[in-house]
Design a protein around this motif. Structure first.
Motif, PDB file in Angstrom:
ATOM      1  N   MET A  73     -67.401  53.408 -75.002  1.00  0.00           N
ATOM      2  CA  MET A  73     -67.420  54.850 -75.230  1.00  0.00           C
ATOM      3  C   MET A  73     -67.562  55.561 -73.888  1.00  0.00           C
ATOM      4  O   MET A  73     -68.330  55.132 -73.015  1.00  0.00           O
ATOM      5  N   ASP A  74     -66.828  56.619 -73.721  1.00  0.00           N
ATOM      6  CA  ASP A  74     -66.814  57.369 -72.466  1.00  0.00           C
ATOM      7  C   ASP A  74     -68.018  58.305 -72.416  1.00  0.00           C
ATOM      8  O   ASP A  74     -68.038  59.347 -73.065  1.00  0.00           O
ATOM      9  N   VAL A  75     -69.029  57.944 -71.653  1.00  0.00           N
ATOM     10  CA  VAL A  75     -70.259  58.713 -71.578  1.00  0.00           C
ATOM     11  C   VAL A  75     -70.547  59.087 -70.139  1.00  0.00           C
ATOM     12  O   VAL A  75     -70.226  58.340 -69.211  1.00  0.00           O
ATOM     13  N   GLU A  76     -71.160  60.254 -69.939  1.00  0.00           N
ATOM     14  CA  GLU A  76     -71.466  60.748 -68.604  1.00  0.00           C
ATOM     15  C   GLU A  76     -72.982  60.768 -68.408  1.00  0.00           C
ATOM     16  O   GLU A  76     -73.655  61.725 -68.798  1.00  0.00           O
ATOM     17  N   PRO A  77     -73.547  59.718 -67.781  1.00  0.00           N
ATOM     18  CA  PRO A  77     -74.996  59.682 -67.575  1.00  0.00           C
ATOM     19  C   PRO A  77     -75.491  60.796 -66.657  1.00  0.00           C
ATOM     20  O   PRO A  77     -76.656  61.171 -66.716  1.00  0.00           O
ATOM     21  N   GLY A  78     -74.592  61.341 -65.834  1.00  0.00           N
ATOM     22  CA  GLY A  78     -74.968  62.435 -64.952  1.00  0.00           C
ATOM     23  C   GLY A  78     -75.282  63.718 -65.699  1.00  0.00           C
ATOM     24  O   GLY A  78     -75.856  64.652 -65.124  1.00  0.00           O
ATOM     25  N   ILE A  79     -74.918  63.784 -66.971  1.00  0.00           N
ATOM     26  CA  ILE A  79     -75.290  64.911 -67.840  1.00  0.00           C
ATOM     27  C   ILE A  79     -76.562  64.566 -68.608  1.00  0.00           C
ATOM     28  O   ILE A  79     -77.472  65.384 -68.748  1.00  0.00           O
TER      29      ILE A  79
END
Length: 216
Positions: free
Chosen positions: A46-52
């Motif tokens: 899944m495409d997730v953005e940990p920086g958010i």
């Protein structure tokens, strides 16, 4: 998930240490859970953005000890989002990223929508204590009960607080709190919903601390 000690310190000063639950220790515990959830997303491609996710977790309860209405906000979550934006602006976050972070913080409000994967992770991490071992779940309930007294400046009967809190938790548990295959039990219900409801039912059935009020 890359941590930033300076940003964490900037967030920490926005929390009140005397609050039994909504303090920066809660943030750090939630951060650990969020890292596990991000890894779960990656395992499921899944495409997730940990920086958010990371800054949203750091600031999701910022200013909780303050009267948000006096600050011109209708909820503690919207006030926390504003505080986050003020700090993140000085750390080089783009307008788009700040907006996404604020939306994730806002998603932790009861009844608020989760319009991104990152928001769902933040909400799930924040509510993860609902699925904890019952002893810890009850301990957190006691902390929140005492916190209500500190914030409200008045005595509160355990039974009254428990019933009110249970009503709020029922609203949270009415939503699907899963977001990846590993979040769900074989019957299709999210583990967080299932275990949270079990803990809540047990809390309702057990006697409180002699139904005595928590005092200021």
């Amino acid at each position: 998930m890359i941590r930033n000690p300076a940003l964490e310190q900037a967030a920490a000063v926005l929390y009140e240490t005397r609050l039994p639950y909504h303090n920066f220790s809660h943030v750090l515990e939630t951060l650990l859970v969020s890292r596990e959830l991000v890894e779960r997303c990656r395992e499921a491609d899944m495409d997730v953005e940990p920086g958010i996710v990371y800054p949203a977790i750091l600031f999701h309860d910022a200013g909780y000890h303050e009267d948000h209405r006096r600050q011109g906000h209708d909820s503690k979550e919207s006030y926390a989002a504003i505080l986050a934006g003020r700090v993140l602006h000085h750390y080089g976050y783009s307008h788009a990223d700040i907006h996404a972070i604020q939306a994730a913080i806002a998603s932790t409000q009861c009844g608020a929508p989760c319009n991104s994967l990152e928001a769902r992770i933040v909400r799930t991490a924040d509510l993860s204590g609902l699925a904890a071992h019952y002893y810890l779940f009850r301990q957190n309930a006691m902390r929140l009960w005492r916190e209500e007294v500190i914030l409200g400046g008045r005595e509160v009967l355990w039974e009254d607080w428990r019933d009110q809190a249970a009503g709020v938790l029922e609203i949270f548990l009415a939503d699907d709190l899963g977001f990846s295959p590993g979040c769900y039990a074989p019957d299709g219900e999210a583990w967080l919903n299932k275990r949270g409801r079990e803990n809540l039912d047990r809390l309702r059935q057990e006697p409180g601390p002699d139904d005595t009020p928590a005092t200021v």
